[in-house]
Motif scaffolding. Structure first.
Motif, PDB file in Angstrom:
ATOM      1  N   MET A  96      -5.284   0.344  28.914  1.00  0.00           N
ATOM      2  CA  MET A  96      -4.215  -0.656  28.835  1.00  0.00           C
ATOM      3  C   MET A  96      -4.831  -2.049  28.892  1.00  0.00           C
ATOM      4  SD  MET A  96      -0.864  -1.085  31.272  1.00  0.00           S
ATOM      5  CE  MET A  96       0.284  -2.439  31.059  1.00  0.00           C
ATOM      6  N   PRO A  97      -4.446  -2.969  27.989  1.00  0.00           N
ATOM      7  CA  PRO A  97      -5.012  -4.314  28.018  1.00  0.00           C
ATOM      8  C   PRO A  97      -4.608  -5.058  29.288  1.00  0.00           C
ATOM      9  CG  PRO A  97      -3.157  -4.216  26.503  1.00  0.00           C
ATOM     10  CD  PRO A  97      -3.453  -2.805  26.905  1.00  0.00           C
ATOM     11  N   THR A  98      -5.523  -5.854  29.786  1.00  0.00           N
ATOM     12  CA  THR A  98      -5.270  -6.619  31.006  1.00  0.00           C
ATOM     13  C   THR A  98      -4.824  -8.025  30.641  1.00  0.00           C
ATOM     14  OG1 THR A  98      -6.967  -5.368  32.181  1.00  0.00           O
ATOM     15  CG2 THR A  98      -6.262  -7.448  33.167  1.00  0.00           C
ATOM     16  N   GLN A  99      -3.686  -8.426  31.180  1.00  0.00           N
ATOM     17  CA  GLN A  99      -3.203  -9.776  30.927  1.00  0.00           C
ATOM     18  C   GLN A  99      -3.960 -10.771  31.791  1.00  0.00           C
ATOM     19  OE1 GLN A  99       1.038 -10.016  31.506  1.00  0.00           O
ATOM     20  NE2 GLN A  99       1.485  -9.068  29.544  1.00  0.00           N
ATOM     21  N   SER A 100      -4.224 -11.937  31.228  1.00  0.00           N
ATOM     22  CA  SER A 100      -4.867 -13.012  31.982  1.00  0.00           C
ATOM     23  C   SER A 100      -3.892 -13.566  33.021  1.00  0.00           C
ATOM     24  CB  SER A 100      -5.285 -14.133  31.037  1.00  0.00           C
ATOM     25  OG  SER A 100      -4.131 -14.766  30.499  1.00  0.00           O
ATOM     26  N   ALA A 101      -4.401 -14.415  33.902  1.00  0.00           N
ATOM     27  CA  ALA A 101      -3.536 -15.057  34.899  1.00  0.00           C
ATOM     28  C   ALA A 101      -2.442 -15.870  34.220  1.00  0.00           C
ATOM     29  CB  ALA A 101      -4.379 -15.940  35.815  1.00  0.00           C
ATOM     30  N   LEU A 102      -2.782 -16.522  33.112  1.00  0.00           N
ATOM     31  CA  LEU A 102      -1.798 -17.300  32.366  1.00  0.00           C
ATOM     32  C   LEU A 102      -0.682 -16.413  31.828  1.00  0.00           C
ATOM     33  CD1 LEU A 102      -0.770 -19.850  30.919  1.00  0.00           C
ATOM     34  CD2 LEU A 102      -2.370 -19.326  29.065  1.00  0.00           C
ATOM     35  N   LEU A 103      -1.051 -15.289  31.203  1.00  0.00           N
ATOM     36  CA  LEU A 103      -0.027 -14.383  30.665  1.00  0.00           C
ATOM     37  C   LEU A 103       0.820 -13.792  31.769  1.00  0.00           C
ATOM     38  CD1 LEU A 103       0.954 -13.218  27.958  1.00  0.00           C
ATOM     39  CD2 LEU A 103      -1.100 -14.583  27.756  1.00  0.00           C
ATOM     40  N   LYS A 104       0.224 -13.544  32.923  1.00  0.00           N
ATOM     41  CA  LYS A 104       1.010 -13.004  34.039  1.00  0.00           C
ATOM     42  C   LYS A 104       2.043 -14.020  34.499  1.00  0.00           C
ATOM     43  CE  LYS A 104       0.707 -10.453  38.330  1.00  0.00           C
ATOM     44  NZ  LYS A 104       1.970 -11.015  38.819  1.00  0.00           N
ATOM     45  N   VAL A 105       1.685 -15.285  34.534  1.00  0.00           N
ATOM     46  CA  VAL A 105       2.640 -16.344  34.880  1.00  0.00           C
ATOM     47  C   VAL A 105       3.816 -16.322  33.908  1.00  0.00           C
ATOM     48  CG1 VAL A 105       2.966 -18.852  34.805  1.00  0.00           C
ATOM     49  CG2 VAL A 105       1.029 -17.884  36.052  1.00  0.00           C
ATOM     50  N   MET A 106       3.501 -16.259  32.616  1.00  0.00           N
ATOM     51  CA  MET A 106       4.535 -16.255  31.591  1.00  0.00           C
ATOM     52  C   MET A 106       5.384 -14.997  31.671  1.00  0.00           C
ATOM     53  SD  MET A 106       2.107 -17.747  28.532  1.00  0.00           S
ATOM     54  CE  MET A 106       3.360 -17.749  27.235  1.00  0.00           C
ATOM     55  N   SER A 107       4.744 -13.855  31.844  1.00  0.00           N
ATOM     56  CA  SER A 107       5.469 -12.580  31.913  1.00  0.00           C
ATOM     57  C   SER A 107       6.420 -12.538  33.099  1.00  0.00           C
ATOM     58  CB  SER A 107       4.478 -11.415  32.007  1.00  0.00           C
ATOM     59  OG  SER A 107       3.640 -11.371  30.876  1.00  0.00           O
ATOM     60  N   ASP A 108       5.944 -13.007  34.246  1.00  0.00           N
ATOM     61  CA  ASP A 108       6.793 -13.006  35.444  1.00  0.00           C
ATOM     62  C   ASP A 108       8.016 -13.900  35.248  1.00  0.00           C
ATOM     63  OD1 ASP A 108       5.015 -11.290  36.642  1.00  0.00           O
ATOM     64  OD2 ASP A 108       4.087 -12.814  37.933  1.00  0.00           O
ATOM     65  N   ALA A 109       7.817 -15.075  34.634  1.00  0.00           N
ATOM     66  CA  ALA A 109       8.933 -15.987  34.405  1.00  0.00           C
ATOM     67  C   ALA A 109       9.942 -15.383  33.444  1.00  0.00           C
ATOM     68  CB  ALA A 109       8.404 -17.315  33.861  1.00  0.00           C
ATOM     69  N   VAL A 110       9.453 -14.772  32.376  1.00  0.00           N
ATOM     70  CA  VAL A 110      10.334 -14.172  31.374  1.00  0.00           C
ATOM     71  C   VAL A 110      11.123 -13.014  31.972  1.00  0.00           C
ATOM     72  CG1 VAL A 110      10.290 -12.759  29.280  1.00  0.00           C
ATOM     73  CG2 VAL A 110       9.061 -14.926  29.344  1.00  0.00           C
TER      74      VAL A 110
END
Length: 264
Positions: A1-15
């Motif tokens: 499974m691809p690992t999301q960067s810290a930036l993508l995790k911020v965006m994913s959590d907000a969404v």
């Protein structure tokens, strides 16, 4: 499974936080009495609540970034190199009618380039994401654009101008030029998901005019990171400022542009 960067995790959590509110509101809007003003007001409120959640979450973790949202417009930040581009509810008319085809769109622009993107349909839990140079993904699956090379085998998507919006005559000419040469043209009512579906190879291409930057920003990166080509509808690079787009694989993209030019 691809690992999301810290930036993508911020965006994913907000969404995902904004999605919880939209799912609740979607359940209620389907029960509303058919009243144009009441239903439209309800959806507008849902839109605003979702954008407020996104704004609060994104600015909490990246407080200096600028923000461009469909509802609140441009908010300059102290960091002039970064800008969030946000559409809290793309596919508002679908949402209003209880059609589960709508999306939350969040992209991050750095020095004029989109570097990270999330497009999420809360009703179906379809989660599309991309980072520049790292590829595009649907949940945990790597995305690639369609490999079809023949127009007569391709299915394209578009947006149809509606009441008080867009250039109806020009659209009909473009539709005529393309529809007589392809296997099908679809209009699903959410440009963000149309672009995500091009990235996933579900659609072979997509074109539309008169869009906002928030409709397009995430999809630009999704398609390009999935190996596709993206331009404005005239073959230029003014997608975010000009509001038009043409997206497909490297073979079909110039063929689409040729037909759009013939319609001019």
């Amino acid at each position: 499974m691809p690992t999301q960067s810290a930036l993508l995790k911020v965006m994913s959590d907000a969404v995902r936080k904004a999605a919880r509110g939209l799912n609740r509101d979607f359940g209620e809007v389907t029960e509303l009495q058919v009243s144009k003003k009441g239903a439209a007001d309800f959806v507008s409120a849902a839109d605003l609540r979702a954008e407020e959640t996104l704004f609060e979450e994104l600015m909490r973790v990246r407080p200096g970034y600028s923000f461009l949202g469909e509802e609140r417009g441009e908010i300059p930040g102290t960091d002039k190199t970064h800008r969030w581009i946000v559409d809290p509810l793309d596919g508002t008319t679908n949402f209003l009618h209880g059609i589960p085809h709508f999306a939350i769109n969040v992209a991050l622009e750095r020095d004029g380039l989109i570097v990270a993107a999330v497009t999420y349909n809360p009703a179906t839990h379809d989660f599309f994401w991309a980072e520049r140079g790292r590829g595009a993904f649907f949940n945990d699956k790597r995305l690639r654009v369609s490999a079809r090379t023949r127009m007569d085998e391709a299915v394209f998507a578009t947006g149809i101008p509606f009441l008080g919006h867009g250039q109806h005559g020009r659209f009909l000419k473009e539709l005529h030029q393309i529809s007589q040469r392809v296997a099908g043209v679809r209009r699903f009512g959410a440009a963000a998901l149309d672009l995500a579906w091009v990235a996933a190879g579900r659609f072979d291409g997509f074109w539309e005019r008169d869009l906002g930057a928030w409709d397009l920003a995430a999809g630009l990166l999704l398609v390009s990171e999935a190996g596709g080509m993206v331009s404005d509808a005239d073959g230029g690079e003014t997608m975010l400022t000009g509001g038009s787009i043409c997206a497909a694989n490297s073979t079909l993209h110039p063929l689409m542009l040729e037909r759009l030019k013939a319609a001019a």
